[in-house]
Scaffold this motif. Structure first.
Motif, short mmCIF file in Angstrom:
data_model
loop_
_atom_site.label_atom_id
_atom_site.label_comp_id
_atom_site.label_asym_id
_atom_site.label_seq_id
_atom_site.Cartn_x
_atom_site.Cartn_y
_atom_site.Cartn_z
N PRO A 1 0.78 -1.24 0.00
CA PRO A 1 0.00 0.00 0.00
C PRO A 1 0.82 1.29 0.00
O PRO A 1 0.28 2.35 -0.30
N GLY A 2 2.10 1.22 0.34
CA GLY A 2 2.86 2.46 0.48
C GLY A 2 2.44 3.16 1.76
O GLY A 2 1.66 2.64 2.55
N LEU A 3 2.96 4.35 1.96
CA LEU A 3 2.62 5.08 3.19
C LEU A 3 1.20 5.62 3.10
O LEU A 3 0.83 6.30 2.14
N GLU A 4 0.42 5.30 4.13
CA GLU A 4 -0.95 5.80 4.30
C GLU A 4 -1.11 6.18 5.76
O GLU A 4 -0.82 5.37 6.64
N ASN A 5 -1.55 7.39 6.01
CA ASN A 5 -1.78 7.82 7.38
C ASN A 5 -0.55 7.53 8.25
O ASN A 5 -0.65 6.94 9.33
N PRO A 6 0.65 7.93 7.78
CA PRO A 6 1.87 7.55 8.47
C PRO A 6 2.08 8.32 9.78
O PRO A 6 1.63 9.46 9.92
N THR A 7 2.78 7.68 10.69
CA THR A 7 3.17 8.32 11.94
C THR A 7 4.51 7.76 12.39
O THR A 7 4.84 6.61 12.07
N ILE A 8 5.25 8.57 13.13
CA ILE A 8 6.44 8.10 13.85
C ILE A 8 6.26 8.32 15.35
O ILE A 8 7.15 8.02 16.13
N LEU A 9 5.07 8.83 15.74
CA LEU A 9 4.78 9.10 17.15
C LEU A 9 3.43 8.48 17.53
O LEU A 9 2.48 9.19 17.88
N PRO A 10 3.32 7.15 17.50
CA PRO A 10 2.04 6.52 17.85
C PRO A 10 1.68 6.73 19.32
O PRO A 10 2.56 6.85 20.18
N GLY B 1 5.17 4.29 10.14
CA GLY B 1 4.27 3.17 9.93
C GLY B 1 2.89 3.67 9.58
O GLY B 1 2.53 4.81 9.90
N ASN B 2 2.11 2.81 8.92
CA ASN B 2 0.73 3.15 8.56
C ASN B 2 -0.18 2.91 9.76
O ASN B 2 -0.35 1.76 10.19
#
Length: 161
Positions: free
Chosen positions: A64-73, A125-126
């Motif tokens: 899917p590639g990056l969707e709704n990405p975050t590095i601070l979950p 991550g997505n």
């Protein structure tokens, strides 16, 4: 109505419910939904902080590639990561990881998470789901994994219909 999944730590007998974020990560949600159930050995993160995850063979075609990405979950976030062949150094999964790559399905159970690798930098991550039921008990079980170890534990994702 939102689609829901059940996420279980089998050895500890603890489950939670998460709602898929179809509006924010539609390709990731659909790929996972079609591939369920999925799960394998559970691991506790070293660098991200309050994360428990499992590594499974890739199932999305195409990725899917990056969707709704975050590095601070935040607590209750559920993330999908695709790691290309040769990027997972864990001995138990190294052979599969070097040939096909791996998908990391992760839950975050407490605050102050930062997705950063000392060797590669930020690891987005997505964010594809949010835990809506039983986060507190799941957090206690995840903390138990940190304190007592993850040997023999499995993290499994299933559809709720």
């Amino acid at each position: 109505m939102a689609r829901r999944i059940e996420i279980t730590l089998e050895k500890r007998g603890v489950s939670c419910v998460a709602e898929l974020l179809d509006d924010l990560a539609p390709k990731t949600c659909e790929a996972l939904w079609q591939a369920l159930p999925r799960g394998d050995n559970a691991f506790h993160a070293r660098y991200a902080n309050h994360e428990v995850y499992t590594l499974v063979s890739p199932f999305a075609n195409p990725e899917p590639g990056l969707e709704n990405p975050t590095i601070l979950p935040i607590p209750g976030d559920v993330l999908y990561f695709f790691f290309p062949p040769g990027t997972i150094p864990i001995p138990d999964v190294r052979e599969a990881a070097y040939s096909t790559g791996m998908v990391d399905l992760a839950i975050f159970y407490d605050r102050d998470n930062f997705l950063f690798s000392p060797t590669t930098g930020p690891v987005p991550g997505n964010r594809f789901a949010t835990i809506t039921r039983n986060l507190e008990e799941m957090a206690q079980a995840c903390d138990n994994i940190w304190r007592e170890g993850f040997i023999g534990e499995k993290l499994v994702f299933r559809r709720m219909e």
